[in-house]
Design a protein around this motif. Structure first.
Motif, PDB file in Angstrom:
ATOM      1  N   LEU A 138       0.857  -1.185   0.000  1.00  0.00           N
ATOM      2  CA  LEU A 138       0.000   0.000   0.000  1.00  0.00           C
ATOM      3  C   LEU A 138       0.893   1.234   0.000  1.00  0.00           C
ATOM      4  CD1 LEU A 138      -2.637  -1.137   2.644  1.00  0.00           C
ATOM      5  CD2 LEU A 138      -2.895  -1.131   0.157  1.00  0.00           C
ATOM      6  N   LYS A 139       0.942   1.920  -1.137  1.00  0.00           N
ATOM      7  CA  LYS A 139       1.790   3.092  -1.276  1.00  0.00           C
ATOM      8  C   LYS A 139       0.961   4.264  -1.799  1.00  0.00           C
ATOM      9  CE  LYS A 139       5.895   0.284  -2.298  1.00  0.00           C
ATOM     10  NZ  LYS A 139       6.979   0.018  -3.262  1.00  0.00           N
ATOM     11  N   THR A 140       1.340   5.432  -1.359  1.00  0.00           N
ATOM     12  CA  THR A 140       0.709   6.677  -1.807  1.00  0.00           C
ATOM     13  C   THR A 140      -0.805   6.635  -1.609  1.00  0.00           C
ATOM     14  OG1 THR A 140       2.419   6.672  -3.545  1.00  0.00           O
ATOM     15  CG2 THR A 140       0.818   8.442  -3.588  1.00  0.00           C
ATOM     16  N   ILE A 141      -1.223   6.257  -0.410  1.00  0.00           N
ATOM     17  CA  ILE A 141      -2.631   6.348  -0.032  1.00  0.00           C
ATOM     18  C   ILE A 141      -2.865   7.770   0.482  1.00  0.00           C
ATOM     19  CG2 ILE A 141      -4.460   5.431   1.432  1.00  0.00           C
ATOM     20  CD1 ILE A 141      -3.330   3.386  -0.535  1.00  0.00           C
ATOM     21  N   THR A 142      -3.793   8.476  -0.101  1.00  0.00           N
ATOM     22  CA  THR A 142      -4.097   9.825   0.350  1.00  0.00           C
ATOM     23  C   THR A 142      -5.409   9.829   1.126  1.00  0.00           C
ATOM     24  OG1 THR A 142      -5.240  10.364  -1.713  1.00  0.00           O
ATOM     25  CG2 THR A 142      -2.878  10.847  -1.605  1.00  0.00           C
ATOM     26  N   TRP A 143      -5.667  10.909   1.842  1.00  0.00           N
ATOM     27  CA  TRP A 143      -6.949  11.010   2.536  1.00  0.00           C
ATOM     28  C   TRP A 143      -7.350  12.471   2.706  1.00  0.00           C
ATOM     29  CZ3 TRP A 143      -2.512  10.065   5.430  1.00  0.00           C
ATOM     30  CH2 TRP A 143      -2.266  10.908   6.520  1.00  0.00           C
ATOM     31  N   GLU A 144      -8.655  12.639   2.882  1.00  0.00           N
ATOM     32  CA  GLU A 144      -9.238  13.938   3.164  1.00  0.00           C
ATOM     33  C   GLU A 144     -10.082  13.820   4.425  1.00  0.00           C
ATOM     34  OE1 GLU A 144      -8.669  16.683   1.559  1.00  0.00           O
ATOM     35  OE2 GLU A 144      -7.577  15.861  -0.167  1.00  0.00           O
ATOM     36  N   THR A 145     -10.151  14.908   5.172  1.00  0.00           N
ATOM     37  CA  THR A 145     -11.021  14.964   6.343  1.00  0.00           C
ATOM     38  C   THR A 145     -12.251  15.773   5.981  1.00  0.00           C
ATOM     39  OG1 THR A 145      -9.125  14.856   7.839  1.00  0.00           O
ATOM     40  CG2 THR A 145     -11.207  15.614   8.765  1.00  0.00           C
ATOM     41  N   CYS A 146     -13.426  15.127   6.047  1.00  0.00           N
ATOM     42  CA  CYS A 146     -14.671  15.769   5.652  1.00  0.00           C
ATOM     43  C   CYS A 146     -15.763  15.388   6.639  1.00  0.00           C
ATOM     44  CB  CYS A 146     -15.054  15.346   4.239  1.00  0.00           C
ATOM     45  SG  CYS A 146     -16.565  16.119   3.619  1.00  0.00           S
ATOM     46  N   ASP A 147     -16.468  16.392   7.175  1.00  0.00           N
ATOM     47  CA  ASP A 147     -17.546  16.140   8.145  1.00  0.00           C
ATOM     48  C   ASP A 147     -17.059  15.257   9.291  1.00  0.00           C
ATOM     49  OD1 ASP A 147     -19.369  17.629   6.635  1.00  0.00           O
ATOM     50  OD2 ASP A 147     -19.906  15.876   5.423  1.00  0.00           O
ATOM     51  N   GLU A 148     -15.865  15.583   9.780  1.00  0.00           N
ATOM     52  CA  GLU A 148     -15.251  14.883  10.902  1.00  0.00           C
ATOM     53  C   GLU A 148     -15.013  13.394  10.614  1.00  0.00           C
ATOM     54  OE1 GLU A 148     -17.524  15.621  14.397  1.00  0.00           O
ATOM     55  OE2 GLU A 148     -16.982  17.747  14.492  1.00  0.00           O
ATOM     56  N   GLN A 149     -14.882  13.063   9.342  1.00  0.00           N
ATOM     57  CA  GLN A 149     -14.558  11.701   8.937  1.00  0.00           C
ATOM     58  C   GLN A 149     -13.264  11.713   8.132  1.00  0.00           C
ATOM     59  OE1 GLN A 149     -16.230   8.840   9.851  1.00  0.00           O
ATOM     60  NE2 GLN A 149     -17.425  10.241  11.148  1.00  0.00           N
TER      61      GLN A 149
END
Length: 399
Positions: free
Chosen positions: A57-68
């Motif tokens: 698992l490489k270059t997994i990105t994420w965003e924080t939206c509505d406290e999730q």
């Protein structure tokens, strides 16, 4: 350009005694932190990025939206990390600390490097502790290390949010290190407080009912040996079957709890009195309690290999499964160091692999570096010991 970066090192665990019973109120267990580690590397970045190269698992990105926290991958193996980030984000917001993006890379020594099979050394708990400690270090006061109690409680909350159960003994080993006598908190109490809107900041300062974590010192003559059966097991289904047995056979389950408690308290007392022979004897009694539970519940706590491991161990001392059983590791208590080699040879002949593990006297530790180039530009460093030579060591913080 110079980049601020932190390396977090978290030990794995071995459950010594008190498995299954420790999930109940006031039931003691003994757990040990071992020198196989999960390491997390964290630095500020322009976007949130996660890498677990050993899992592909490489270059997994994420965003924080509505406290999730929404990852770019739906891989179920990321759930513990996802909830760890979520818990720290909530704590940061409560303390009016701005959330900034970072890059996080995680590597583990808790699995077999050839097959990738887990040893049963508490990988999920160690990963949670590593992620939470890394984030607290990145966002925290450079002059003050995060409090161990806070790391433990935030990690326990993240773990509960992921699987809703668990004793927290593996988390305690990862955070505090060494030999520990442990009694679990009440998960329902923690979850109820969260559901009722209790701030994490407040929950961290509260005394958690029944929770007890006390350091122990093993008898001076006691020798520990660890064997791996090469048979992986999932803990969740094993716990579910024990819980089903508990509901249908209250009397038998109550007897198991009494037997487990007597033997674990005996081990703790033998540690405190430096009595190696008693420690060996009470470990054998704890094995008997687990064997009776397995037989009554129709649960394969002792596989053929674990039984062989214990049988050989009892020629020199005592042995038992470690953790949920059904595979993974077993342990042995011996009094004579000279017998260890003979025991390990007997295990090898039975296709049981001796694991070279020692006590990790320290729990989670954080090291701050000035890193040039950045982790993003230097991923190969993370798989080589030369990382120590490449990075200019600035400060070591023991937490």
């Amino acid at each position: 350009m110079t980049y601020s970066s932190y390396r977090v090192k978290v030990p794995g665990k071995l459950m010594i005694a008190g498995e299954y019973a420790v999930l109940e109120p006031n039931q003691p267990a003994v757990v040990l932190a071992v020198d196989r580690y999960v390491s997390a590397y964290i630095e500020p970045d322009n976007q949130n990025e996660l890498s677990l190269p050993q899992l592909g698992l490489k270059t997994i990105t994420w965003e924080t939206c509505d406290e999730q926290v929404q990852f770019s991958s739906s891989d179920s193996r990321l759930r513990f990390i996802q909830n760890s980030i979520l818990v720290v984000n909530q704590w940061l917001q409560e303390n009016s600390i701005a959330i900034r993006p970072f890059r996080l890379t995680i590597k583990s020594e808790l699995d077999d490097p050839v097959t990738g099979q887990k040893y049963g050394l508490g990988s999920s708990a160690a990963v949670v502790v590593a992620v939470i400690s890394a984030m607290l270090s990145l966002y925290g006061d450079e002059e003050k290390a995060p409090a161990l109690d806070h790391i433990f409680k935030l990690s326990a909350i993240a773990h509960l949010r992921t699987q809703t159960n668990g004793s927290g003994a593996d988390i305690a080993a990862a955070v505090y290190g060494g030999w520990l006598g442990y009694t679990s908190y009440k998960p329902d109490w923690v979850l109820k407080n969260i559901e009722q809107g209790e701030k994490l900041t407040t929950l961290l300062e509260k005394q958690w009912p029944l929770l007890s974590i006390r350091p122990l010192v093993a008898p001076s003559l006691l020798q520990l040996a660890v064997g791996w059966t090469k048979e992986a097991v999932s803990t969740g289904p094993m716990i579910k079957r024990v819980q089903d047995y508990r509901i249908c056979h209250e009397e038998g389950y109550s007897e198991f709890l009494k037997d487990s408690s007597r033997s674990v308290i005996g081990i703790i007392n033998s540690f405190e009195s430096n009595d190696c022979s008693s420690a060996i004897s009470f470990l054998k009694q704890n094995r008997a309690a687990l064997m009776n539970l397995g037989e009554s519940a129709g649960l394969p706590i002792e596989t053929a290999k674990l039984k062989a491991l214990c049988t050989f161990a009892e020629e020199y001392g005592s042995g038992k499964s470690s953790g949920a059983g059904g595979g993974d590791c077993g342990i042995a208590f011996l009094k004579e160091e000279a017998h260890i080699r003979e025991l390990l040879e007997a295990w090898k002949a039975a296709d049981i692999s001796p694991l070279k593990v020692n006590i990790s006297k320290k729990g989670v530790s954080v090291t701050e570096y000035n890193c040039e180039p950045s982790l993003k530009e230097w991923p190969a460093c993370l798989h080589q010991e030369q990382i120590r030579e490449t990075w200019n060591h600035k400060e070591n913080i023991s937490v």
